[in-house]
Design a protein around this motif. Structure first.
Motif, short mmCIF file in Angstrom:
data_model
loop_
_atom_site.label_atom_id
_atom_site.label_comp_id
_atom_site.label_asym_id
_atom_site.label_seq_id
_atom_site.Cartn_x
_atom_site.Cartn_y
_atom_site.Cartn_z
N GLY A 239 103.23 8.42 144.13
CA GLY A 239 104.43 7.64 143.87
C GLY A 239 104.01 6.35 143.22
O GLY A 239 102.85 5.95 143.34
N LEU A 240 104.94 5.69 142.54
CA LEU A 240 104.56 4.50 141.81
C LEU A 240 104.33 3.33 142.76
O LEU A 240 103.28 2.68 142.73
CB LEU A 240 105.66 4.15 140.80
CG LEU A 240 105.20 3.20 139.70
CD1 LEU A 240 103.96 3.75 139.00
CD2 LEU A 240 106.32 2.99 138.70
N LEU A 241 105.27 3.07 143.64
CA LEU A 241 105.11 1.96 144.57
C LEU A 241 105.00 2.46 146.00
O LEU A 241 104.11 2.09 146.75
CB LEU A 241 106.30 1.01 144.44
CG LEU A 241 106.12 -0.34 145.12
CD1 LEU A 241 104.85 -1.02 144.66
CD2 LEU A 241 107.32 -1.22 144.83
N ASP B 180 104.45 5.73 148.40
CA ASP B 180 103.96 7.10 148.34
C ASP B 180 104.87 8.03 149.12
O ASP B 180 105.32 7.73 150.21
CB ASP B 180 102.55 7.16 148.96
CG ASP B 180 101.55 6.50 148.05
OD1 ASP B 180 101.76 6.56 146.83
OD2 ASP B 180 100.58 5.93 148.56
#
Lengths: 324, 342, 286
Positions: free
Chosen positions: C28-30, C32
């Motif tokens: 995930g980007l920020l 998870d």
């Protein structure tokens, strides 16, 4: 592979923004909420009148809910109308005046300590176990254990006051006179660097010795590379990674006003010295503001270091959560 | 093998001695080793840890040189005397005419550089070619050792490849200047058996198609049987037996070789009740036993074994089969329980 | 003991059914979140009887070690059941597992790393005795010395430190420690793969002798099929978290049915040059 690094950097920057916010909330809580009692009284100082306290309470909105108080604090910090109730001077303005002095000290010292640490660390590792290595070990230990205020005072007294080679403290703007600027900074730079040179050169020495035993260094020799290339491209390149990490963190701390002793001994009037003065007077607004200022640089350089680390060692990028 | 006499000798080692000064004393890692390698030949040097097989190989490459090492003897390779060579002379030979690959392909490649860059670096250390040409050569090499999509893998970092692919990349790098000799030090030990089989096949192919001579350092007798032309068995710093693959496997002369062959497990044969074992453990090289180094573990030792047996031919019918054991050929055939080729 | 054609014996000491261990992969980007999972162990069944050895073979990353740890409840299985002497042990708390840990011990691959370098041999081998209240005070030393004797070490080794021993002897210390609690089942995870060839045979023979004398059952995990076949009555072949084939050791080696087993066996080098030449010539003709 490039995109992997970019992804990692975006993640780190986003989390940095979050950490900065968390730090500001923490500073707010530590100074205004957690101690209990009336924050307005603490800010006003020992000799205060009831009217002053009332005015401060009104100004900071200490009657309002916490989130409003937080908003007021942040607004004051950024608009520059946070003032010290001792000096009646804008805190933001003081920091703005001190910052270039602190930056000049930090940047110069960081270059000096890194250059000397690499030179001495490499020399020491190549001469490991011999007399010159042992002498350097002792010198490094002396450097690490020498207090900055003592060293600074000694240098300032003998080379400045007694011999008159260097000015006796103070700071001159670069634009006023570049030579005077340099002249005033040489002693502070070295005073601040000594400790770091001692520490970094030791760390680098042991990293180099460890790397020299790595299998890939043996491979590099087996490939028929020159000894110089083996040392530079394989040993030093890999040994520098931990040092660069340390350097980024320490540099961030010094930029944020961490060199309090050096700034004070040489009367540079940077952010660190401002902080020290504020603590001496228990002047809360500057203490709060400089804490935020320092935390800002430490958090930013933490992020920079993480990204640099990933750029230098491709294995790190995988651990950022992307699939192996 | 009948033509062996006419094939030129590529590497000739005599009386090699390597010892290291350590805090505990002097370790005699290699104690009078002699080897001969013909062109196009695969020589396996077999032994357990501490037998001196790796130190012998590393010494050929000049990789054991250092303030704590003392090295004597001679090693002729393609007209160069390796032991006495200056560092610069040796540098020009290694990686160029003579290459080496190692046991652990992960730690043997530098983790911070792309695989292709590491090959290019080796090519440009020996040849004055452009980076583009060298890179093109790197792609060809990766293709030659069976790495799929070499044009993409050339830009991969070592950790992005599997263990088998990493070792292939190491081999590609070793071949980058078309050497005549490859020294492979336990090249398959860290790998799974199916990957091991593929890599042995690759080495055999390189040996046949590129006329590459190979010195294979290993503890694995099974691997030896798959690829070697000749075998040298080492024990505690000395070669105890040397001969063709068939001579050593089917007519082993030294009791240590018997033990080594005897303790093998074979999945294509009925299993024995007990695994034959060699009692005891290898001696410390700080204070090796007097005389034959295998004597304390040898069930056939007798009083003569107090002195060191020479590495001699003892069989009239096999003039290239050497061993270091005082027993007569008849006694040996009587006492050994393995290696009759049945 | 009665065996069927695949070598199974009735009266199971350990019975594993549908055991799975999945490790989530987060991304995930920020923040998870779990996007998929690695099925390290995926629906494994096997059983083992007293006094029997089950060999577990497979290549690195096939899930052998994870399986052992999940069976021993050192990691929590995702699903499945493990019956030890008929009792379910999945989901038991640490306190309830404690008496069962006595019965199931482990021997590790790297003897040097699995022995505390600061402890003397006597303390290392004696600590499970004390931990499980099997001996204390003056009974301890003779018991430990008996164990040392049992694994082919000398009672005088009681006061030595692990680094004073060779790899093979260190593995003997590890075996003595595992034997201390008089277990019924020992998980041996690659116990000889770090040892020299001539020492491997010594340790394998020691394990066989101990089994005969003490009626131990082993789960013997290794990548060396030759050794596994020598010590095991039955072999299970693992690939990608699953057991692809299980059967009597000789049958698996002589007539492997699963294609993966066949591939694995054909890759094992044969220490017989003549036979290799025959095999190669046959392969070339095809």
């Amino acid at each position: 592979m490039r995109s992997q690094l970019a992804r990692f950097a975006v993640r780190r920057v986003l989390s940095m923004v979050f950490v900065l916010f968390a730090v500001s909330v923490l500073v707010f809580l530590i100074f205004n909420v957690l101690p209990g009692g009336d924050p307005a009284v603490r800010m006003a100082g020992k000799a205060h009148t009831e009217t002053q306290v009332e005015a401060i309470r009104e100004e900071w909105g200490f009657d309002e809910p916490l989130y409003v108080q937080y908003g007021t604090m942040m607004k004051k910090l950024f608009t520059g109308d946070m003032i010290s109730y001792f000096t009646e001077v804008s805190v933001t303005e003081e920091i703005r005046k001190g910052a270039p002095r602190t930056f000049a000290l930090a940047i110069g010292a960081a270059i000096i300590w890194m250059a000397f640490a690499i030179a001495l660390g490499v020399y020491s590792a190549l001469r490991a176990g011999r007399i010159s290595d042992r002498v350097l070990t002792v010198l490094a230990l002396i450097g690490i254990s020498m207090p900055a205020f003592w060293l600074g005072a000694i240098l300032s007294y003998y080379l400045g006051y007694k011999a008159g080679i260097f000015p006796n403290g103070g700071y001159v703007e670069f634009l006023v006179s570049p030579t005077e600027w340099l002249w005033h900074l040489i002693l502070p730079w070295f005073t601040l660097s000594i400790l770091f040179i001692g520490f970094y050169s030791r760390v680098l020495r042991s990293d180099i010795l460890e790397t020299m035993g790595e299998d890939y260094v043996r491979t590099a020799r087996a490939k028929g590379l020159s000894e110089r290339r083996v040392m530079l491209k394989h040993v030093l390149r890999n040994s520098l990674i931990p040092i660069i990490t340390l350097w980024g963190l320490d540099f961030g701390a010094v930029l944020g006003g961490g060199a309090i002793l050096t700034e004070t001994v040489f009367n540079l009037q940077g952010v660190g010295q401002y902080f020290a003065d504020a603590i001496g007077q228990l002047d809360l607004p500057p203490i709060m503001a400089v804490t935020m200022f320092g935390a800002f640089f430490i958090v930013i350089f933490n992020t920079v270091v993480d990204i640099a680390y990933a750029a230098l060692d491709p294995r790190i990028r995988l651990e950022g959560g992307s699939k192996a | 093998m009948s033509e062996a006499g006419r094939v030129p000798t590529l590497l000739e080692v005599h009386d090699l001695e390597v010892s290291f000064n350590t805090e505990d004393g002097v370790v005699r890692a290699v104690d009078g080793v002699g080897l001969e390698l013909k062109s196009d030949e695969v020589l396996a040097v077999v032994g357990e840890s501490g037998s001196g097989k790796s130190v012998t190989a590393l010494t050929m490459m000049g990789l054991t040189r250092g303030p704590n090492a003392s090295i004597s003897g001679t090693a002729h390779f393609e007209g160069t005397e390796l032991i006495g060579a200056s560092d610069e002379e040796l540098r020009r030979v290694r990686g160029n005419r003579m290459s080496m690959i190692f046991q652990d392909p992960m730690s043997s490649l530098n983790p911070v550089y792309r695989v292709g860059a590491q090959i290019v670096e080796q090519i440009r250390a020996h040849r004055d070619v452009s980076a583009t040409e060298a890179r093109q050569r790197a792609v060809e090499l990766l293709d030659a050792v069976g790495i799929p999509d070499p044009g993409i893998r050339v830009d991969a970092y070592p950790h992005e490849l599997s263990g088998g692919m990493r070792q292939r990349a190491m081999i590609a790098m070793a071949l980058s200047l078309d050497p005549s000799l490859l020294i492979a030090d336990e090249p398959t030990t860290a790998l799974d058996v199916t990957i091991q089989a593929q890599l042995i096949e690759l080495l055999r192919k390189l040996n046949e198609e590129r006329d590459l001579s190979i010195v294979l350092i290993t503890h694995d007798i099974g691997v030896v049987a798959e690829i070697a032309d000749r075998v040298a068995v080492m024990y505690a710093g000395r070669i105890v037996e040397q001969g063709t693959l068939d001579e050593v496997f089917y007519d082993p002369q030294h009791p240590y070789t018997w033990g080594l062959l005897g303790s093998l497990t074979r999945i294509d044969r009925p299993r024995p009740d007990r695994l034959p074992q060699i009692p005891g453990m290898p001696p410390s090289l700080l204070e090796p036993p007097v005389g034959c180094h295998f004597r304390p573990r040898c069930p056939h030792a007798f009083d003569r074994c107090q002195s060191v047996p020479d590495l001699n031919t003892r069989l009239p019918e096999a003039p290239a089969h050497f061993d270091r054991c005082f027993l007569s050929p008849e006694q040996k055939r009587e006492r050994r329980e393995v290696g009759d080729g049945t | 003991m009665a065996r069927d054609e695949e070598g199974h014996v009735s009266g199971r000491l350990l019975e594993v059914k549908g055991l799975s261990k999945h490790f989530p992969i987060k991304s995930g980007l920020l923040i998870d979140r779990e996007v998929e999972s690695v099925r390290a162990v995926d629906g494994v069944d096997f059983a083992i009887s007293s006094g029997e050895t089950l060999g577990l073979v497979g290549e690195s990353g096939c899930g052998k070690s994870t399986l052992c740890r999940a069976v021993l409840q050192l990691i929590k299985p995702t699903a499945g059941s493990v019956l030890f002497e008929g009792h379910e042990i999945v989901g038991l708390g640490d306190r309830q597992m404690q008496p069962l840990r006595r019965e199931m011990q482990m021997v590790f691959q790297n003897p040097q790393a699995s022995l505390n370098p600061r402890k003397r041999v006597g303390e290392i081998v004696g600590s499970p005795l004390k931990l499980h209240g099997l001996a204390s005070g003056s009974e301890l030393k003779p018991k430990v010395q008996e164990l040392l004797d049992r694994v082919g070490l000398s009672p005088e080794h009681y006061n030595r430190y692990p680094h004073e021993f060779s790899g093979g002897q260190q593995q003997r210390i590890g075996i003595a420690r595992a034997l201390a609690t008089r277990p019924k089942l020992i998980f041996a995870d690659e116990p000889v793969s770090k040892l020299d060839v001539s020492i491997q045979a010594q340790i394998v023979n020691l394990l066989v002798d101990l089994q005969k004398d003490l009626g131990l059952a082993y789960v013997f995990v290794a990548h060396d099929i030759g050794i596994v076949r020598h010590i095991s009555q039955r072999i299970a072949v693992m690939k990608d978290g699953k057991i692809v084939e299980e059967g009597a050791a000789d049958r698996i080696c002589e007539q492997p049915r699963d294609p993966y087993t066949q591939q694995l066996l054909s890759a094992v080098p044969i220490p017989d040059p003549r036979e290799n030449r025959t095999r190669r010539a046959a392969a070339a003709r095809e």
